[in-house]
Design an enzyme around this catalytic site. Sequence first.
Site, PDB file in Angstrom:
ATOM      1  N   GLY A 180      12.428   2.329   5.806  1.00  0.00           N
ATOM      2  CA  GLY A 180      13.190   1.781   4.766  1.00  0.00           C
ATOM      3  C   GLY A 180      14.334   2.801   4.450  1.00  0.00           C
TER       4      GLY A 180
ATOM      5  N   GLU B 235       2.708   5.041   4.713  1.00  0.00           N
ATOM      6  CA  GLU B 235       2.834   5.203   3.172  1.00  0.00           C
ATOM      7  C   GLU B 235       1.283   5.331   2.749  1.00  0.00           C
ATOM      8  OE1 GLU B 235       4.703   1.581   2.642  1.00  0.00           O
ATOM      9  OE2 GLU B 235       6.331   2.277   3.253  1.00  0.00           O
TER      10      GLU B 235
ATOM     11  N   GLU C  23       5.913   3.921  14.057  1.00  0.00           N
ATOM     12  CA  GLU C  23       6.612   3.812  12.980  1.00  0.00           C
ATOM     13  C   GLU C  23       7.077   5.117  12.580  1.00  0.00           C
ATOM     14  OE1 GLU C  23       6.527  -0.066  10.468  1.00  0.00           O
ATOM     15  OE2 GLU C  23       5.033   1.332   9.577  1.00  0.00           O
TER      16      GLU C  23
ATOM     17  N   ASN D  36       5.491  -6.941   7.091  1.00  0.00           N
ATOM     18  CA  ASN D  36       4.700  -6.131   6.085  1.00  0.00           C
ATOM     19  C   ASN D  36       5.437  -6.390   4.734  1.00  0.00           C
ATOM     20  OD1 ASN D  36       3.290  -4.188   4.762  1.00  0.00           O
ATOM     21  ND2 ASN D  36       4.042  -2.615   5.871  1.00  0.00           N
ATOM     22  N   TRP D  37       4.941  -6.877   3.912  1.00  0.00           N
ATOM     23  CA  TRP D  37       5.824  -7.256   2.552  1.00  0.00           C
ATOM     24  C   TRP D  37       5.713  -6.076   1.642  1.00  0.00           C
ATOM     25  CZ3 TRP D  37       4.461 -12.982   0.975  1.00  0.00           C
ATOM     26  CH2 TRP D  37       4.979 -13.920   2.102  1.00  0.00           C
ATOM     27  N   LYS D  38       4.517  -5.150   1.969  1.00  0.00           N
ATOM     28  CA  LYS D  38       4.229  -4.055   1.045  1.00  0.00           C
ATOM     29  C   LYS D  38       3.877  -4.574  -0.051  1.00  0.00           C
ATOM     30  CE  LYS D  38       6.719  -1.040   4.098  1.00  0.00           C
ATOM     31  NZ  LYS D  38       7.673   0.166   4.334  1.00  0.00           N
TER      32      LYS D  38
ATOM     33  N   GLY E  66       9.455  -4.215   7.836  1.00  0.00           N
ATOM     34  CA  GLY E  66       9.158  -4.190   6.204  1.00  0.00           C
ATOM     35  C   GLY E  66      10.509  -5.181   5.382  1.00  0.00           C
ATOM     36  N   GLY E  67      11.343  -4.242   5.139  1.00  0.00           N
ATOM     37  CA  GLY E  67      12.595  -4.958   4.101  1.00  0.00           C
ATOM     38  C   GLY E  67      12.951  -6.048   4.595  1.00  0.00           C
TER      39      GLY E  67
ATOM     40  N   HIS F 153      -1.083   2.980   7.586  1.00  0.00           N
ATOM     41  CA  HIS F 153       0.351   2.700   7.519  1.00  0.00           C
ATOM     42  C   HIS F 153       0.693   4.215   6.800  1.00  0.00           C
ATOM     43  CE1 HIS F 153       4.361   1.827   5.771  1.00  0.00           C
ATOM     44  NE2 HIS F 153       4.338   1.085   6.811  1.00  0.00           N
TER      45      HIS F 153
ATOM     46  N   SER G  90      12.975   0.193   9.836  1.00  0.00           N
ATOM     47  CA  SER G  90      14.610  -0.352   9.730  1.00  0.00           C
ATOM     48  C   SER G  90      14.774  -1.190  10.632  1.00  0.00           C
ATOM     49  CB  SER G  90      15.391   0.544   9.775  1.00  0.00           C
ATOM     50  OG  SER G  90      15.279   1.341   8.266  1.00  0.00           O
TER      51      SER G  90
END
Length: 256
Positions: A178, A102, A172, A10-12, A238-239, A100, A217
Amino acid sequence: MARTPLISGNWKMNLNHFEAIQLVQKLSYELRNHDYDKVEVSVHPPFTDLRSVQTVIDADRMLFGLGAQNCHAETSGAFTGEVSPAMLQKMDVDFVIVGHSERRALFGETNEIVAAKALAVATHEMTPIVCVGETLQERESGEAESVVEAQVLGSLASLKGEKLTKTVVAYEPVWAIGTGVTASASDAQQMCAHIRSVIETIKKSAAEEVRIQYGGSVNAANAGELMSMPDIDGALVGGASLDAASFARVVSFQDT
Ligand code: 13P
């Protein structure tokens, strides 16, 4: 039954379409064909990158799936700024992340909205990745299981039959996203097993088939242990998915 793990990046809201092309090309170079023997892989760029990434995946016959990060529940209409599932389907999108944390926290998405989106995605023959997870406060007050249970029941309420069995759930925990703080493999396993038992109450036969990812993470160092757990069927990353080498190391976790 053997469930094929799904590892999704997930590149956000990161990378423009030029950067996106570079990342998928690097990723394709990093991954070997045998990396796909035991896992399925998807990348989820922002909407503006999707067409470019799709073209590269097609032209170079790359083996990973294309994913979006969100969509609207309606097929078309007066919804300024939104993107419909029909548009994504037309672009050969395979997976769409819905709900998600967010989007739930920053854009007011309720379980009802998430359920409508999940149904729209499944109706357009794509796979919804439905996200659930508790906040730190909810965990510390002992409510994590009940919060996640309500999210699972509410967010999957629209899905019946095959639409349910093909759905992916991503656990999640909000406090792990993150932050560099991963849930321990045993805590993540415990919640994923709970999620499976909740799905069993909706449709007994679906519980064994639905894939449950862990997200929060995830990196090359912790992916192997997390994914060795019996109820964890992949990762939503993510990251670490923004760097081709790091994401490739997560994908090839079974070699580490
Ligand atoms: P991080 O891997 O950066 O913690 O993000 C997790 C996530 O939100 C994936 O959807």
